[in-house]
Design a protein around this motif. Structure first.
Motif, PDB file in Angstrom:
ATOM      1  N   THR A  15       0.852  -1.182   0.000  1.00 44.09           N
ATOM      2  CA  THR A  15       0.000   0.000   0.000  1.00 44.09           C
ATOM      3  C   THR A  15       0.890   1.236   0.000  1.00 44.09           C
ATOM      4  O   THR A  15       2.108   1.131   0.166  1.00 44.09           O
ATOM      5  CB  THR A  15      -0.924   0.029   1.240  1.00 44.09           C
ATOM      6  N   GLU A  16       0.276   2.403  -0.132  1.00 42.90           N
ATOM      7  CA  GLU A  16       1.064   3.639  -0.224  1.00 42.90           C
ATOM      8  C   GLU A  16       1.832   3.973   1.049  1.00 42.90           C
ATOM      9  O   GLU A  16       2.788   4.738   1.001  1.00 42.90           O
ATOM     10  CB  GLU A  16       0.172   4.813  -0.620  1.00 42.90           C
ATOM     11  N   ILE A  17       1.452   3.396   2.183  1.00 39.63           N
ATOM     12  CA  ILE A  17       2.171   3.723   3.424  1.00 39.63           C
ATOM     13  C   ILE A  17       3.418   2.870   3.632  1.00 39.63           C
ATOM     14  O   ILE A  17       4.227   3.157   4.504  1.00 39.63           O
ATOM     15  CB  ILE A  17       1.257   3.638   4.675  1.00 39.63           C
ATOM     16  N   VAL A  18       3.592   1.834   2.819  1.00 41.86           N
ATOM     17  CA  VAL A  18       4.716   0.910   2.999  1.00 41.86           C
ATOM     18  C   VAL A  18       5.961   1.443   2.296  1.00 41.86           C
ATOM     19  O   VAL A  18       5.967   1.654   1.091  1.00 41.86           O
ATOM     20  CB  VAL A  18       4.362  -0.500   2.474  1.00 41.86           C
ATOM     21  N   THR A  19       7.034   1.645   3.084  1.00 41.68           N
ATOM     22  CA  THR A  19       8.304   2.092   2.514  1.00 41.68           C
ATOM     23  C   THR A  19       9.212   0.916   2.205  1.00 41.68           C
ATOM     24  O   THR A  19      10.030   0.982   1.286  1.00 41.68           O
ATOM     25  CB  THR A  19       9.055   3.031   3.482  1.00 41.68           C
ATOM     26  N   VAL A  67      11.581   8.783   6.201  1.00 38.65           N
ATOM     27  CA  VAL A  67      11.325   8.864   7.635  1.00 38.65           C
ATOM     28  C   VAL A  67      10.165   7.909   7.899  1.00 38.65           C
ATOM     29  O   VAL A  67       9.090   8.042   7.310  1.00 38.65           O
ATOM     30  CB  VAL A  67      10.996  10.300   8.077  1.00 38.65           C
ATOM     31  N   GLN A  68      10.422   6.941   8.738  1.00 36.36           N
ATOM     32  CA  GLN A  68       9.460   5.856   8.904  1.00 36.36           C
ATOM     33  C   GLN A  68       9.488   5.314  10.321  1.00 36.36           C
ATOM     34  O   GLN A  68      10.334   5.680  11.133  1.00 36.36           O
ATOM     35  CB  GLN A  68       9.801   4.716   7.946  1.00 36.36           C
ATOM     36  N   VAL A  69       8.556   4.421  10.565  1.00 33.05           N
ATOM     37  CA  VAL A  69       8.578   3.591  11.753  1.00 33.05           C
ATOM     38  C   VAL A  69       8.440   2.159  11.247  1.00 33.05           C
ATOM     39  O   VAL A  69       7.675   1.892  10.314  1.00 33.05           O
ATOM     40  CB  VAL A  69       7.461   3.958  12.761  1.00 33.05           C
ATOM     41  N   GLN A  70       9.232   1.255  11.800  1.00 33.10           N
ATOM     42  CA  GLN A  70       9.140  -0.141  11.402  1.00 33.10           C
ATOM     43  C   GLN A  70       8.248  -0.894  12.381  1.00 33.10           C
ATOM     44  O   GLN A  70       8.248  -0.613  13.583  1.00 33.10           O
ATOM     45  CB  GLN A  70      10.517  -0.805  11.385  1.00 33.10           C
ATOM     46  N   ILE A  71       7.501  -1.841  11.828  1.00 34.41           N
ATOM     47  CA  ILE A  71       6.720  -2.774  12.622  1.00 34.41           C
ATOM     48  C   ILE A  71       7.179  -4.172  12.245  1.00 34.41           C
ATOM     49  O   ILE A  71       7.672  -4.391  11.133  1.00 34.41           O
ATOM     50  CB  ILE A  71       5.203  -2.629  12.366  1.00 34.41           C
ATOM     51  N   SER A  72       7.050  -5.108  13.162  1.00 32.14           N
ATOM     52  CA  SER A  72       7.362  -6.493  12.801  1.00 32.14           C
ATOM     53  C   SER A  72       6.462  -7.433  13.574  1.00 32.14           C
ATOM     54  O   SER A  72       5.920  -7.094  14.628  1.00 32.14           O
ATOM     55  CB  SER A  72       8.838  -6.825  13.040  1.00 32.14           C
ATOM     56  N   PHE A  73       6.321  -8.612  13.015  1.00 33.24           N
ATOM     57  CA  PHE A  73       5.440  -9.628  13.568  1.00 33.24           C
ATOM     58  C   PHE A  73       5.901 -10.988  13.064  1.00 33.24           C
ATOM     59  O   PHE A  73       6.659 -11.089  12.093  1.00 33.24           O
ATOM     60  CB  PHE A  73       3.975  -9.349  13.185  1.00 33.24           C
ATOM     61  N   PRO A  74       5.444 -12.058  13.739  1.00 32.99           N
ATOM     62  CA  PRO A  74       5.919 -13.385  13.354  1.00 32.99           C
ATOM     63  C   PRO A  74       5.256 -13.928  12.096  1.00 32.99           C
ATOM     64  O   PRO A  74       4.114 -13.596  11.784  1.00 32.99           O
ATOM     65  CB  PRO A  74       5.559 -14.253  14.561  1.00 32.99           C
ATOM     66  N   VAL A  75       5.990 -14.779  11.408  1.00 33.58           N
ATOM     67  CA  VAL A  75       5.406 -15.673  10.408  1.00 33.58           C
ATOM     68  C   VAL A  75       5.064 -16.932  11.201  1.00 33.58           C
ATOM     69  O   VAL A  75       5.924 -17.498  11.876  1.00 33.58           O
ATOM     70  CB  VAL A  75       6.404 -15.998   9.276  1.00 33.58           C
ATOM     71  N   LEU A  76       3.807 -17.342  11.145  1.00 28.92           N
ATOM     72  CA  LEU A  76       3.333 -18.438  11.981  1.00 28.92           C
ATOM     73  C   LEU A  76       2.958 -19.663  11.171  1.00 28.92           C
ATOM     74  O   LEU A  76       2.188 -19.578  10.214  1.00 28.92           O
ATOM     75  CB  LEU A  76       2.111 -17.992  12.795  1.00 28.92           C
ATOM     76  N   ILE A 124       8.439 -10.827   9.720  1.00 29.46           N
ATOM     77  CA  ILE A 124       8.193  -9.854   8.657  1.00 29.46           C
ATOM     78  C   ILE A 124       8.379  -8.473   9.267  1.00 29.46           C
ATOM     79  O   ILE A 124       7.822  -8.176  10.323  1.00 29.46           O
ATOM     80  CB  ILE A 124       6.776  -9.973   8.063  1.00 29.46           C
ATOM     81  N   VAL A 125       9.175  -7.646   8.602  1.00 27.98           N
ATOM     82  CA  VAL A 125       9.373  -6.253   9.014  1.00 27.98           C
ATOM     83  C   VAL A 125       8.829  -5.378   7.892  1.00 27.98           C
ATOM     84  O   VAL A 125       9.130  -5.592   6.717  1.00 27.98           O
ATOM     85  CB  VAL A 125      10.864  -5.937   9.264  1.00 27.98           C
ATOM     86  N   ILE A 126       8.026  -4.391   8.291  1.00 26.68           N
ATOM     87  CA  ILE A 126       7.451  -3.449   7.335  1.00 26.68           C
ATOM     88  C   ILE A 126       7.751  -2.040   7.813  1.00 26.68           C
ATOM     89  O   ILE A 126       7.522  -1.710   8.973  1.00 26.68           O
ATOM     90  CB  ILE A 126       5.926  -3.647   7.187  1.00 26.68           C
ATOM     91  N   GLY A 127       8.273  -1.204   6.921  1.00 25.95           N
ATOM     92  CA  GLY A 127       8.467   0.209   7.205  1.00 25.95           C
ATOM     93  C   GLY A 127       7.230   0.977   6.787  1.00 25.95           C
ATOM     94  O   GLY A 127       6.702   0.763   5.695  1.00 25.95           O
ATOM     95  N   LEU A 128       6.767   1.860   7.662  1.00 29.18           N
ATOM     96  CA  LEU A 128       5.593   2.677   7.385  1.00 29.18           C
ATOM     97  C   LEU A 128       6.013   4.134   7.257  1.00 29.18           C
ATOM     98  O   LEU A 128       6.667   4.687   8.145  1.00 29.18           O
ATOM     99  CB  LEU A 128       4.566   2.543   8.522  1.00 29.18           C
ATOM    100  N   ASP A 129       5.639   4.764   6.156  1.00 33.48           N
ATOM    101  CA  ASP A 129       5.984   6.156   5.858  1.00 33.48           C
ATOM    102  C   ASP A 129       5.210   7.089   6.787  1.00 33.48           C
ATOM    103  O   ASP A 129       3.979   7.141   6.734  1.00 33.48           O
ATOM    104  CB  ASP A 129       5.640   6.445   4.401  1.00 33.48           C
ATOM    105  N   LEU A 130       5.922   7.815   7.629  1.00 33.58           N
ATOM    106  CA  LEU A 130       5.264   8.703   8.595  1.00 33.58           C
ATOM    107  C   LEU A 130       4.491   9.834   7.908  1.00 33.58           C
ATOM    108  O   LEU A 130       3.499  10.321   8.444  1.00 33.58           O
ATOM    109  CB  LEU A 130       6.270   9.301   9.567  1.00 33.58           C
TER     110      LEU A 130
END
Length: 181
Positions: A99-103, A154-163, A172-178
């Motif tokens: 999506t557009e927020i993903v860096t 300029v972003q914030v990263q989020i991450s979560f498990p692959v289950l 999985i790590v995703i950067g979100l465009d602030l």
């Protein structure tokens, strides 16, 4: 005179990016990051993601078994080693979810090494870092605001498990465009 104006403008841009990168998330941004995290977490149990991570865990590509951070850092964006991870089937699939927020987005195997990504990451392995280790313990992670070295955003990263069922097998790590939150 034009040269001084150009350098002044570039300095102002760099300083404003550094200030924005150091700023904590506002309450509104925190809520939007949490919403994005909840939405993107579905990728962690997506069959295509799970199958690719299981395959990487059971039989990592032979060409990458000896990869080190120094070797990785020396590779160019056009090197076959980098193209493998940005053009494999999982990377192509994940690009359809962008999506557009993903860096940036990258998927790591249990050992922290890469399975797929949108673009070359700064590090070959994220093992030993909270962005990988917390998801491997079944938890989510939200980083601090930063100016990302690999994207320049300029972003914030989020991450979560692959289950795989209830077992964490990767991250999985995703950067979100602030600027888009």
């Amino acid at each position: 005179m034009k040269t001084i104006g150009f350098f002044t403008a570039m300095l102002a841009l760099c300083l404003s990016s550094a200030i924005l990168a150091a700023a904590p998330l506002t309450d509104s941004q925190k809520a939007k990051v949490q919403t994005a995290l909840t939405q993107f977490q579905l990728l962690g149990s997506d069959p295509q993601v799970v199958d690719a991570v299981k395959a990487a865990n059971s039989q990592p590509p032979a060409a990458y078994k000896g990869m080190t951070q120094d070797t990785w850092a020396a590779l160019t964006l056009l090197s076959p080693e980098v193209k493998y991870f940005s053009q494999n089937d999982l990377a192509k699939y994940l690009k359809t979810k962008r999506t557009e927020i993903v860096t940036e987005l990258f998927v790591s195997a249990a050992d922290g090494t890469k399975v797929a990504f949108f673009a070359k990451t700064s590090n070959w392995s994220h093992k030993g870092k909270p962005k990988h280790d917390l998801p491997m313990a079944g938890k989510t992670w939200i980083g601090e605001t930063e100016q990302d070295a690999s994207t320049g955003k300029v972003q914030v990263q989020i991450s979560f498990p692959v289950l795989d069922g209830q077992k964490a097998i990767g991250s999985i790590v995703i950067g979100l465009d602030l600027t888009k939150l």
